[in-house]
Design a protein around this motif. Structure first.
Motif, PDB file in Angstrom:
ATOM      1  N   GLY A 129      24.774  49.185 176.920  1.00 58.24           N
ATOM      2  CA  GLY A 129      24.169  50.449 177.280  1.00 58.24           C
ATOM      3  C   GLY A 129      23.052  50.934 176.382  1.00 58.24           C
ATOM      4  O   GLY A 129      22.573  50.228 175.490  1.00 58.24           O
ATOM      5  N   PRO A 130      22.614  52.178 176.604  1.00 60.86           N
ATOM      6  CA  PRO A 130      21.529  52.772 175.821  1.00 60.86           C
ATOM      7  C   PRO A 130      22.001  53.160 174.425  1.00 60.86           C
ATOM      8  O   PRO A 130      23.191  53.031 174.081  1.00 60.86           O
ATOM      9  CB  PRO A 130      21.140  54.007 176.639  1.00 60.86           C
ATOM     10  CG  PRO A 130      22.399  54.376 177.364  1.00 60.86           C
ATOM     11  CD  PRO A 130      23.080  53.071 177.674  1.00 60.86           C
ATOM     12  N   LEU A 131      21.076  53.674 173.624  1.00 59.89           N
ATOM     13  CA  LEU A 131      21.366  53.992 172.231  1.00 59.89           C
ATOM     14  C   LEU A 131      22.546  54.945 172.088  1.00 59.89           C
ATOM     15  O   LEU A 131      23.397  54.755 171.214  1.00 59.89           O
ATOM     16  CB  LEU A 131      20.122  54.597 171.574  1.00 59.89           C
ATOM     17  CG  LEU A 131      20.255  54.931 170.076  1.00 59.89           C
ATOM     18  CD1 LEU A 131      20.398  53.661 169.262  1.00 59.89           C
ATOM     19  CD2 LEU A 131      19.037  55.738 169.617  1.00 59.89           C
ATOM     20  N   GLU A 132      22.626  55.966 172.921  1.00 62.09           N
ATOM     21  CA  GLU A 132      23.693  56.956 172.791  1.00 62.09           C
ATOM     22  C   GLU A 132      25.067  56.329 173.026  1.00 62.09           C
ATOM     23  O   GLU A 132      26.048  56.667 172.346  1.00 62.09           O
ATOM     24  CB  GLU A 132      23.475  58.104 173.777  1.00 62.09           C
ATOM     25  CG  GLU A 132      24.401  59.288 173.555  1.00 62.09           C
ATOM     26  CD  GLU A 132      24.298  59.869 172.153  1.00 62.09           C
ATOM     27  OE1 GLU A 132      25.347  60.271 171.609  1.00 62.09           O
ATOM     28  OE2 GLU A 132      23.183  59.918 171.588  1.00 62.09           O
ATOM     29  N   THR A 133      25.151  55.405 173.962  1.00 65.36           N
ATOM     30  CA  THR A 133      26.415  54.709 174.211  1.00 65.36           C
ATOM     31  C   THR A 133      26.783  53.843 173.011  1.00 65.36           C
ATOM     32  O   THR A 133      27.942  53.819 172.571  1.00 65.36           O
ATOM     33  CB  THR A 133      26.308  53.838 175.473  1.00 65.36           C
ATOM     34  OG1 THR A 133      26.040  54.675 176.593  1.00 65.36           O
ATOM     35  CG2 THR A 133      27.594  53.068 175.720  1.00 65.36           C
ATOM     36  N   ARG A 134      25.809  53.160 172.453  1.00 65.89           N
ATOM     37  CA  ARG A 134      26.066  52.311 171.285  1.00 65.89           C
ATOM     38  C   ARG A 134      26.467  53.161 170.082  1.00 65.89           C
ATOM     39  O   ARG A 134      27.354  52.772 169.309  1.00 65.89           O
ATOM     40  CB  ARG A 134      24.842  51.457 170.974  1.00 65.89           C
ATOM     41  CG  ARG A 134      24.478  50.520 172.109  1.00 65.89           C
ATOM     42  CD  ARG A 134      23.348  49.583 171.770  1.00 65.89           C
ATOM     43  NE  ARG A 134      22.928  48.828 172.946  1.00 65.89           N
ATOM     44  CZ  ARG A 134      22.205  47.731 172.926  1.00 65.89           C
ATOM     45  NH1 ARG A 134      21.801  47.232 171.767  1.00 65.89           N
ATOM     46  NH2 ARG A 134      21.873  47.113 174.038  1.00 65.89           N
ATOM     47  N   ARG A 135      25.827  54.311 169.940  1.00 66.88           N
ATOM     48  CA  ARG A 135      26.191  55.214 168.845  1.00 66.88           C
ATOM     49  C   ARG A 135      27.653  55.656 168.979  1.00 66.88           C
ATOM     50  O   ARG A 135      28.393  55.707 167.993  1.00 66.88           O
ATOM     51  CB  ARG A 135      25.268  56.427 168.833  1.00 66.88           C
ATOM     52  CG  ARG A 135      25.600  57.423 167.721  1.00 66.88           C
ATOM     53  CD  ARG A 135      24.793  58.687 167.837  1.00 66.88           C
ATOM     54  NE  ARG A 135      23.390  58.463 167.502  1.00 66.88           N
ATOM     55  CZ  ARG A 135      22.386  58.545 168.344  1.00 66.88           C
ATOM     56  NH1 ARG A 135      22.630  58.832 169.614  1.00 66.88           N
ATOM     57  NH2 ARG A 135      21.146  58.339 167.948  1.00 66.88           N
ATOM     58  N   SER A 136      28.055  55.997 170.190  1.00 64.92           N
ATOM     59  CA  SER A 136      29.427  56.435 170.421  1.00 64.92           C
ATOM     60  C   SER A 136      30.430  55.355 170.039  1.00 64.92           C
ATOM     61  O   SER A 136      31.460  55.642 169.426  1.00 64.92           O
ATOM     62  CB  SER A 136      29.624  56.813 171.900  1.00 64.92           C
ATOM     63  OG  SER A 136      28.907  57.969 172.222  1.00 64.92           O
ATOM     64  N   LEU A 137      30.135  54.121 170.405  1.00 60.83           N
ATOM     65  CA  LEU A 137      31.035  53.024 170.069  1.00 60.83           C
ATOM     66  C   LEU A 137      31.116  52.832 168.559  1.00 60.83           C
ATOM     67  O   LEU A 137      32.203  52.669 167.995  1.00 60.83           O
ATOM     68  CB  LEU A 137      30.566  51.736 170.745  1.00 60.83           C
ATOM     69  CG  LEU A 137      31.406  50.485 170.453  1.00 60.83           C
ATOM     70  CD1 LEU A 137      32.862  50.693 170.849  1.00 60.83           C
ATOM     71  CD2 LEU A 137      30.824  49.278 171.175  1.00 60.83           C
TER      72      LEU A 137
ATOM     73  N   GLU B 179      20.219  55.470 164.536  1.00 62.90           N
ATOM     74  CA  GLU B 179      19.005  54.807 165.029  1.00 62.90           C
ATOM     75  C   GLU B 179      18.330  54.015 163.917  1.00 62.90           C
ATOM     76  O   GLU B 179      17.887  52.880 164.113  1.00 62.90           O
ATOM     77  CB  GLU B 179      18.037  55.839 165.602  1.00 62.90           C
ATOM     78  CG  GLU B 179      16.839  55.220 166.309  1.00 62.90           C
ATOM     79  CD  GLU B 179      16.032  56.231 167.086  1.00 62.90           C
ATOM     80  OE1 GLU B 179      15.068  55.825 167.748  1.00 62.90           O
ATOM     81  OE2 GLU B 179      16.389  57.430 167.043  1.00 62.90           O
ATOM     82  N   GLY B 180      18.272  54.602 162.712  1.00 60.73           N
ATOM     83  CA  GLY B 180      17.695  53.887 161.578  1.00 60.73           C
ATOM     84  C   GLY B 180      18.512  52.668 161.214  1.00 60.73           C
ATOM     85  O   GLY B 180      17.956  51.618 160.860  1.00 60.73           O
ATOM     86  N   ALA B 181      19.851  52.800 161.303  1.00 61.18           N
ATOM     87  CA  ALA B 181      20.723  51.663 160.996  1.00 61.18           C
ATOM     88  C   ALA B 181      20.509  50.528 161.984  1.00 61.18           C
ATOM     89  O   ALA B 181      20.515  49.341 161.612  1.00 61.18           O
ATOM     90  CB  ALA B 181      22.181  52.108 161.016  1.00 61.18           C
ATOM     91  N   VAL B 182      20.290  50.884 163.242  1.00 66.57           N
ATOM     92  CA  VAL B 182      20.041  49.860 164.266  1.00 66.57           C
ATOM     93  C   VAL B 182      18.724  49.137 164.000  1.00 66.57           C
ATOM     94  O   VAL B 182      18.652  47.903 164.080  1.00 66.57           O
ATOM     95  CB  VAL B 182      20.033  50.492 165.671  1.00 66.57           C
ATOM     96  CG1 VAL B 182      19.508  49.506 166.704  1.00 66.57           C
ATOM     97  CG2 VAL B 182      21.430  50.951 166.056  1.00 66.57           C
ATOM     98  N   GLU B 183      17.680  49.902 163.676  1.00 69.27           N
ATOM     99  CA  GLU B 183      16.379  49.279 163.416  1.00 69.27           C
ATOM    100  C   GLU B 183      16.448  48.357 162.210  1.00 69.27           C
ATOM    101  O   GLU B 183      15.873  47.264 162.207  1.00 69.27           O
ATOM    102  CB  GLU B 183      15.313  50.360 163.207  1.00 69.27           C
ATOM    103  CG  GLU B 183      14.991  51.158 164.469  1.00 69.27           C
ATOM    104  CD  GLU B 183      14.603  50.260 165.633  1.00 69.27           C
ATOM    105  OE1 GLU B 183      13.787  49.337 165.419  1.00 69.27           O
ATOM    106  OE2 GLU B 183      15.112  50.475 166.742  1.00 69.27           O
ATOM    107  N   GLU B 184      17.157  48.793 161.172  1.00 65.45           N
ATOM    108  CA  GLU B 184      17.309  47.947 159.988  1.00 65.45           C
ATOM    109  C   GLU B 184      18.098  46.687 160.326  1.00 65.45           C
ATOM    110  O   GLU B 184      17.767  45.581 159.894  1.00 65.45           O
ATOM    111  CB  GLU B 184      18.014  48.724 158.879  1.00 65.45           C
ATOM    112  CG  GLU B 184      18.302  47.915 157.614  1.00 65.45           C
ATOM    113  CD  GLU B 184      17.038  47.373 156.952  1.00 65.45           C
ATOM    114  OE1 GLU B 184      17.148  46.355 156.239  1.00 65.45           O
ATOM    115  OE2 GLU B 184      15.940  47.951 157.151  1.00 65.45           O
ATOM    116  N   ALA B 185      19.155  46.853 161.126  1.00 64.63           N
ATOM    117  CA  ALA B 185      19.958  45.698 161.522  1.00 64.63           C
ATOM    118  C   ALA B 185      19.139  44.718 162.353  1.00 64.63           C
ATOM    119  O   ALA B 185      19.276  43.494 162.203  1.00 64.63           O
ATOM    120  CB  ALA B 185      21.184  46.163 162.309  1.00 64.63           C
TER     121      ALA B 185
END
Length: 224
Positions: A152-160, A205-211
C-alpha cells in the motif's frame, strides 16, 4: 407504564433517531448523550451505526460510547461484525476492540483480517492485534505482520511499522530476515521499521528514504 418510564422510552427513541439524523452534529450529540448515560438497548444501534457512519469525529464518539457499556454486551456484538461483508463494519469493530482491550477478542483477529484486502481493515487489525496479543503470542503475530511489508501507500506502511514497533525487540529477528528479501520495497520497509524501533521520534518518511538509499547501495543497514 409510569410517567418516568414513558419519558425514558421517549428519550431513548429520540437518541436512536439522532444517530440516523442527516446532520453530523446531531449524530455526534446523540452518540455523546448515549455514552454519558449508557443503556443496554443502545449497544446494537451503536454498532450498526459504526458500520455506515461517514464522519470520522462521529465514528470516534460512537466508539467512545461503546466503551462506556458493559463488555459483556459490546464484545459479542463487535465480534459478530468481524464477519461482515462491509469493510467499514470490520474496521470499526476492530478499532473499538482495540480501545476496549479485552484479551478474549484476540483469537478473533485472524490472519484473514490481518491480511484483509481493504487497507483500513488491515490497519485496524494490526493495531488491535498488537494491543491484545497475549504474552508469548508475539512471535506468531510478527510472522504474519511481516508478510505485509511493502503493501500500500506510505500511510499504510507507516501504520504497519508503528504496530510492529509497539511489540518491541521481539520483532528484530523477523525484520532482519525480511531485510534480505529480493523485493527492494519489502527490504526498505523492513529497514525503516527497525529504524523506527530504535528511534521512535524519527519521521517514518525520512526513515523510508534512508532505507531506500541503503537498499540501492546493496547494504543491510544493520548496526553492530
Amino acid at each position: 407504564m409510569t410517567v418516568t418510564g414513558r419519558k425514558q422510552d421517549g428519550d431513548e427513541a429520540r437518541l436512536l433517531g439522532g444517530l440516523a439524523d442527516e446532520r453530523a452534529s446531531v449524530r455526534l450529540r446523540a452518540a455523546l448523550a448515549i455514552g454519558s448515560a449508557p443503556r443496554p438497548d443502545f449497544v446494537g444501534a451503536l454498532v450498526e451505526r459504526c458500520a455506515v457512519e461517514p464522519e470520522f469525529s462521529v465514528r470516534d464518539m460512537l466508539t467512545w460510547a461503546l466503551t462506556r457499556h458493559p463488555v459483556s454486551l459490546t464484545l459479542p456484538a463487535l465480534l459478530r461484525e468481524l464477519d461482515s461483508q462491509r469493510p467499514q463494519a470490520r474496521s470499526q469493530a476492530l478499532h473499538t476492540l482495540s480501545k476496549i482491550r479485552d484479551a478474549r477478542a484476540y483469537p478473533a483477529i485472524t490472519r484473514a483480517l490481518l491480511t484483509d484486502a481493504d487497507d483500513e481493515v488491515a490497519r485496524s487489525a494490526w493495531r488491535a492485534a498488537v494491543a491484545l496479543v497475549p504474552e508469548g503470542g508475539e512471535a506468531a503475530l510478527v510472522a504474519v505482520l511481516v508478510t505485509q511489508f511493502g503493501r500500500g501507500p506510505l500511510e499504510t506502511r507507516r501504520s504497519l511499522s508503528r504496530a510492529l514497533a509497539g511489540l518491541g525487540e521481539v520483532i528484530v529477528p523477523a525484520l532482519r530476515a525480511t531485510a534480505e528479501a529480493a523485493d527492494p520495497d519489502i527490504r526498505a520497509h523492513a529497514l525503516a521499521t527497525e529504524r523506527l524501533l530504535r528511534d521512535p521520534d524519527s519521521g517514518f518518511e525520512g526513515a523510508v528514504e534512508e532505507a531506500k538509499r541503503v537498499v540501492a547501495l546493496g547494504g543491510s543497514g544493520r548496526e553492530g
